[in-house]
Design a protein around this motif. Structure first.
Motif, PDB file in Angstrom:
ATOM      1  N   LEU A 168     -24.928 -26.977 -25.718  1.00 12.84           N
ATOM      2  CA  LEU A 168     -23.646 -27.648 -26.431  1.00 12.84           C
ATOM      3  C   LEU A 168     -24.008 -29.067 -27.027  1.00 12.84           C
ATOM      4  O   LEU A 168     -24.670 -29.830 -26.122  1.00 12.84           O
ATOM      5  CB  LEU A 168     -22.412 -27.654 -25.589  1.00 12.84           C
ATOM      6  CG  LEU A 168     -21.414 -28.774 -26.136  1.00 12.84           C
ATOM      7  CD1 LEU A 168     -20.588 -28.182 -27.219  1.00 12.84           C
ATOM      8  CD2 LEU A 168     -20.226 -28.832 -24.844  1.00 12.84           C
ATOM      9  N   PHE A 271     -15.634 -24.792 -22.532  1.00 12.28           N
ATOM     10  CA  PHE A 271     -15.264 -25.709 -23.281  1.00 12.28           C
ATOM     11  C   PHE A 271     -13.866 -26.428 -22.853  1.00 12.28           C
ATOM     12  O   PHE A 271     -13.641 -27.405 -23.246  1.00 12.28           O
ATOM     13  CB  PHE A 271     -14.984 -25.045 -24.860  1.00 12.28           C
ATOM     14  CG  PHE A 271     -16.595 -24.700 -25.330  1.00 12.28           C
ATOM     15  CD1 PHE A 271     -17.824 -25.479 -24.844  1.00 12.28           C
ATOM     16  CD2 PHE A 271     -16.655 -23.663 -26.091  1.00 12.28           C
ATOM     17  CE1 PHE A 271     -19.043 -25.094 -25.400  1.00 12.28           C
ATOM     18  CE2 PHE A 271     -17.804 -23.232 -26.697  1.00 12.28           C
ATOM     19  CZ  PHE A 271     -18.995 -23.935 -26.305  1.00 12.28           C
ATOM     20  N   VAL A 277     -14.951 -31.702 -26.012  1.00 10.84           N
ATOM     21  CA  VAL A 277     -14.514 -30.518 -26.819  1.00 10.84           C
ATOM     22  C   VAL A 277     -13.076 -30.355 -27.212  1.00 10.84           C
ATOM     23  O   VAL A 277     -12.319 -30.462 -26.098  1.00 10.84           O
ATOM     24  CB  VAL A 277     -15.176 -29.220 -26.199  1.00 10.84           C
ATOM     25  CG1 VAL A 277     -14.824 -27.977 -27.109  1.00 10.84           C
ATOM     26  CG2 VAL A 277     -16.865 -29.417 -26.112  1.00 10.84           C
ATOM     27  N   ALA A 279     -10.877 -27.513 -27.341  1.00 14.32           N
ATOM     28  CA  ALA A 279     -11.291 -26.118 -27.107  1.00 14.32           C
ATOM     29  C   ALA A 279     -10.331 -25.523 -27.867  1.00 14.32           C
ATOM     30  O   ALA A 279     -10.512 -24.163 -28.021  1.00 14.32           O
ATOM     31  CB  ALA A 279     -10.962 -26.040 -25.684  1.00 14.32           C
TER      32      ALA A 279
END
Length: 472
Positions: A168, A271, A277, A279
């Motif tokens: 990521l 996530f 993040v 999500a």
């Protein structure tokens, strides 16, 4: 006794031996059954009482009598498609409520049983571990990259270990959680298949990762091979083998496409725990066989916000009733059958394409109302195998479901000229003039996706200024 019969006898002998151990009170696990792709394929055919299977098309030798068809006048031997808005009992779907409560579950049941296989009701828990966190630069944009491993609980069958590989990357200067585009792909150097030519050098200009960073988004790479091997011999290992305790599949068990999609859902679970993040703004992208996995993941996982489905072809977004390029028989052969349920082989043997209870337009419809971008390359450049027009036709035929749910379809039924973007609706399509690659359509996809994915305002401005070179 031929080798296929020997493999079946071996399975029976192992099962009998285990029963004896259990009777003696010994705690044991059934050993992993190792079969070649050819042995397992034959085993499936025998379960289906099939004595023969139609061969697939040759995609490389025009002199071969079985060379793939690229003549549009011969491409549509079957008139009509299953109607996604007609129930199994023949009644018309006239409301969103009936779609969600009745028709959608009916379609999933058909895809589960006949096409992609059933995911087990209970799958092992995945525990994510951050192996490393590194700061760096991609172009002019500062980034943070996390290398992650998803450890799949194998306490019920310790003979198989599955560790999902995920990477990521997010903008280091983001003012809040960012959207992420996740790709089914490779972490580290891309492997070259035996006998395949090396991939061409990347084209000039920003990579797709730099293009999404310029929007203030992050990106991720998920390794399908770490979830499930891309061959029939691996079906008794990976996540499918782990759940089946090392034993061969039943006819309606999940194949690799559903397994890879399951892995994508587990990445999404992670996530949801990462503060970098957003999500609710995670998209999924994949190319070729991973394009197939992308549209499957989008259909089955409602949390994905958007999908970029690149050159997915047969078994993906291409209509299976089309006689063009790759066909059902190719996917049902020994090199590709592991993507699908065992039951899928029937449609290359005793049954025909017209007998398929569903087709690709209904898979796309199961993604509704979320946005889907479908991409393919040009026949002249080497991407005819995936049938760009067949994928366009599937998107058109999914349109009524999008309209029923209050969204916009492609707004045309006419196949557009090369490199004409159809991105005004929630279903989108573009055929680029390149070969078997997602690269040329990334800018168009990002333009389309920008209507749905929104970066934190402060970082979007920062990326546009400080990271301007990456977006040019």
């Amino acid at each position: 006794m031929n080798r296929h019969r020997q493999a079946v006898v071996l399975i029976l002998a192992l099962t009998t031996g285990l029963a004896g151990n259990a009777a003696r009170g010994q705690a044991t696990y059934p050993p992993v059954v190792h079969l070649t792709s050819e042995q397992d394929h034959q085993r499936v055919m025998e379960q289906l009482h099939m004595t023969s299977i139609r061969p697939g098309r040759n995609g490389t030798n025009p002199q071969d009598p079985s060379f793939a068809n690229y003549d549009e006048s011969k491409a549509n031997p079957i008139v009509g498609l299953p109607d996604p808005l007609v129930l199994n009992n023949g009644k018309k779907v006239t409301s969103a409520k009936v779609w969600w409560n009745v028709r959608r579950p009916e379609l999933f049941e058909l895809f589960d049983r006949e096409i992609y296989g059933r995911m087990p009701k209970n799958t092992p828990k995945v525990t994510w571990e951050v192996k490393s966190t590194k700061e760096g630069m991609n172009g002019d944009v500062p980034i943070v990259t996390k290398s992650l491993v998803g450890h799949v609980d194998n306490s019920a069958y310790p003979l198989i270990t599955v560790d999902i590989q995920l990477e990521l990357t997010t903008p280091a200067k983001a003012s809040g959680p960012v959207p992420v585009m996740m790709e089914f792909g490779f972490i580290g150097p891309r492997p070259v298949r035996p006998g395949a030519s090396a991939p061409p050098p990347p084209p000039p200009g920003p990579t797709w990762q730099q293009q999404v960073l310029a929007k203030g988004w992050g990106y991720a790479e998920l390794s399908p091979a770490s979830i499930q091997a891309d061959n029939g011999g691996g079906l008794t290992e990976g996540i499918i083998g782990l759940v089946n305790k090392g034993q061969p599949r039943k006819l309606d068990d999940w194949g690799a496409l559903r397994a890879w999609a399951w892995g994508a859902s587990r990445a999404l679970d992670y996530f949801e725990t990462d503060k970098a993040v957003d999500a609710k703004q995670v998209g999924i992208e994949g190319h070729s066989r991973y394009g197939k996995a992308t549209v499957v993941a989008m259909a089955y996982e409602p949390r994905f916000a958007i999908a970029y489905v690149s050159s997915s072809g047969e078994g993906g977004a291409k209509l299976s009733r089309r006689n063009w390029g790759e066909i059902v028989e190719n996917v049902a052969g020994t090199n590709e059958y592991h993507w699908m349920a065992g039951n899928f082989l029937k449609y290359a043997g005793p049954l025909q394409w017209k007998d398929l209870p569903v087709d690709a337009h209904e898979l796309i419809a199961l993604c509704a109302p979320r946005p889907v971008f479908i991409s393919g390359g040009a026949l002249a450049a080497g991407d005819g195998w995936v049938d760009a027009k067949g994928m366009f036709m599937a998107a058109v035929a999914a349109g009524p479901v999008y309209r029923l749910l209050g969204k916009k379809d492609l707004a045309t039924t006419e196949f557009p000229p090369m490199e004409t973007p159809l991105i005004g609706g929630d279903l989108a399509f573009r055929q680029h003039s390149g070969g078997h690659t997602p690269v040329p359509n990334w800018p168009t996809f990002i333009e389309f996706a920008s209507r749905y994915l929104t970066a934190p305002a402060a970082h979007a401005a920062s990326a546009a200024n400080g990271g301007s070179n990456a977006g040019q």
